[in-house]
Design an enzyme around this catalytic site. Sequence first.
Site, PDB file in Angstrom:
ATOM      1  N   GLU A   1       0.827  -1.222   0.000  1.00 50.49           N
ATOM      2  CA  GLU A   1       0.000   0.000   0.000  1.00 50.49           C
ATOM      3  C   GLU A   1       0.860   1.271   0.000  1.00 50.49           C
ATOM      4  OE1 GLU A   1      -2.956  -0.378  -0.715  1.00 50.49           O
ATOM      5  OE2 GLU A   1      -3.848  -2.070   0.316  1.00 50.49           O
TER       6      GLU A   1
ATOM      7  N   HIS B   1      -2.811   2.120   8.083  1.00 48.35           N
ATOM      8  CA  HIS B   1      -3.877   1.323   7.461  1.00 48.35           C
ATOM      9  C   HIS B   1      -3.975   0.016   8.230  1.00 48.35           C
ATOM     10  CE1 HIS B   1      -6.101  -1.285   4.917  1.00 48.35           C
ATOM     11  NE2 HIS B   1      -5.043  -2.006   4.585  1.00 48.35           N
TER      12      HIS B   1
ATOM     13  N   HIS C   1      -6.966  -3.446   9.506  1.00 46.75           N
ATOM     14  CA  HIS C   1      -8.238  -4.143   9.305  1.00 46.75           C
ATOM     15  C   HIS C   1      -8.908  -4.308  10.672  1.00 46.75           C
ATOM     16  CE1 HIS C   1      -6.315  -6.331   5.548  1.00 46.75           C
ATOM     17  NE2 HIS C   1      -6.292  -5.009   5.451  1.00 46.75           N
TER      18      HIS C   1
ATOM     19  N   TYR D   1     -21.077  12.450  18.776  1.00 43.61           N
ATOM     20  CA  TYR D   1     -20.322  13.670  18.458  1.00 43.61           C
ATOM     21  C   TYR D   1     -18.850  13.401  18.148  1.00 43.61           C
ATOM     22  CZ  TYR D   1     -17.804  14.140  22.897  1.00 43.61           C
ATOM     23  OH  TYR D   1     -16.924  13.954  23.929  1.00 43.61           O
TER      24      TYR D   1
ATOM     25  N   HIS E   1     -12.629  -4.009   3.032  1.00 45.94           N
ATOM     26  CA  HIS E   1     -11.190  -4.039   3.271  1.00 45.94           C
ATOM     27  C   HIS E   1     -10.844  -3.640   4.723  1.00 45.94           C
ATOM     28  CE1 HIS E   1      -6.986  -3.044   1.397  1.00 45.94           C
ATOM     29  NE2 HIS E   1      -6.880  -3.452   2.644  1.00 45.94           N
TER      30      HIS E   1
ATOM     31  N   TYR F   1     -11.096  23.090  22.050  1.00 41.37           N
ATOM     32  CA  TYR F   1     -10.676  22.048  22.992  1.00 41.37           C
ATOM     33  C   TYR F   1      -9.242  21.600  22.705  1.00 41.37           C
ATOM     34  CZ  TYR F   1     -10.953  17.377  25.199  1.00 41.37           C
ATOM     35  OH  TYR F   1     -10.735  16.263  25.951  1.00 41.37           O
TER      36      TYR F   1
HETATM   37  P1  13P Z   1       1.339  -5.328   3.161  1.00 39.72           P
HETATM   38  O1  13P Z   1       1.795  -6.532   3.982  1.00 39.72           O
HETATM   39  O2  13P Z   1       1.932  -5.346   1.778  1.00 39.72           O
HETATM   40  O3  13P Z   1       1.567  -4.057   3.916  1.00 39.72           O
HETATM   41  O4  13P Z   1      -0.223  -5.483   2.895  1.00 39.72           O
HETATM   42  C1  13P Z   1      -1.140  -5.665   3.928  1.00 39.72           C
HETATM   43  C2  13P Z   1      -2.468  -5.062   3.607  1.00 39.72           C
HETATM   44  O5  13P Z   1      -3.244  -4.892   4.534  1.00 39.72           O
HETATM   45  C3  13P Z   1      -2.811  -4.674   2.222  1.00 39.72           C
HETATM   46  O6  13P Z   1      -3.953  -3.891   2.181  1.00 39.72           O
END
Ligand code: 13P
Length: 222
Positions: A74, A93, A95, A114, A156, A209
Amino acid sequence: MSGFFRQRRTLLDTALAMNRQELNQGMAGNVSIRVGNGFLITPSAMPYEECTPADMVLLSMDGRPQGRRHPSSEWRLHRDLYLQHPEAGAVLHAHPPWCTVLACLEREIPAFHYMVAVAGGDSIPLAGYAAFGSAELSALVTQALVDRTACLMAHHGMVCFAGDLKEVLALAVEVENLARIYARALQVGEVPLLSSGQMAGVMARFAAYRHGGPLPEQEDGA
Ligand code: 13P
């Protein structure tokens, strides 16, 4: 310890914290920090527990890697967010389970609470689906993040950015918490939302704040 080694260590510690805090698991997710004219990112397809600081990969903004590992698949998404948001110092990023539940239902997180304003507006938007690691996915995410700091990614996960690694991890934890509460509220039934006026009031109070200043007077229920 050199500054450069320390940045690699802190990046790896943040990646490990993502898994410890149940934002992520296994080899999923990636995190990066802006360094000079480029950025340092976690390697692709390596469990963080098996990484050392030397496995972190330095990339220039044109995507040329320096290091013994392949950069996260990514990397383009991270690069495009750094280019789009000069204030971004770190991109994450992952999951996270509850964000991913909503993302798989193709739902954004609306203004049900909020704290949604933590991502800079009155919703945490949903970016459309494209294959992981693709330029199309990066385009969809950067579009969703024009005026926000976090979004869900259809089928994703989620992505967010902030000034530094500590802030980006805290933002990811907050967004996952909101996703968990919203998904559970949806199980009970229709979830009422705050109005745009109420959320504008929240945004104004957030700005004060964050600077530790007094909160603005409340007007018209906003
Ligand atoms: P990488 O191991 O290449 O960072 O990929 C993991 C991932 O979550 C791809 O969306």
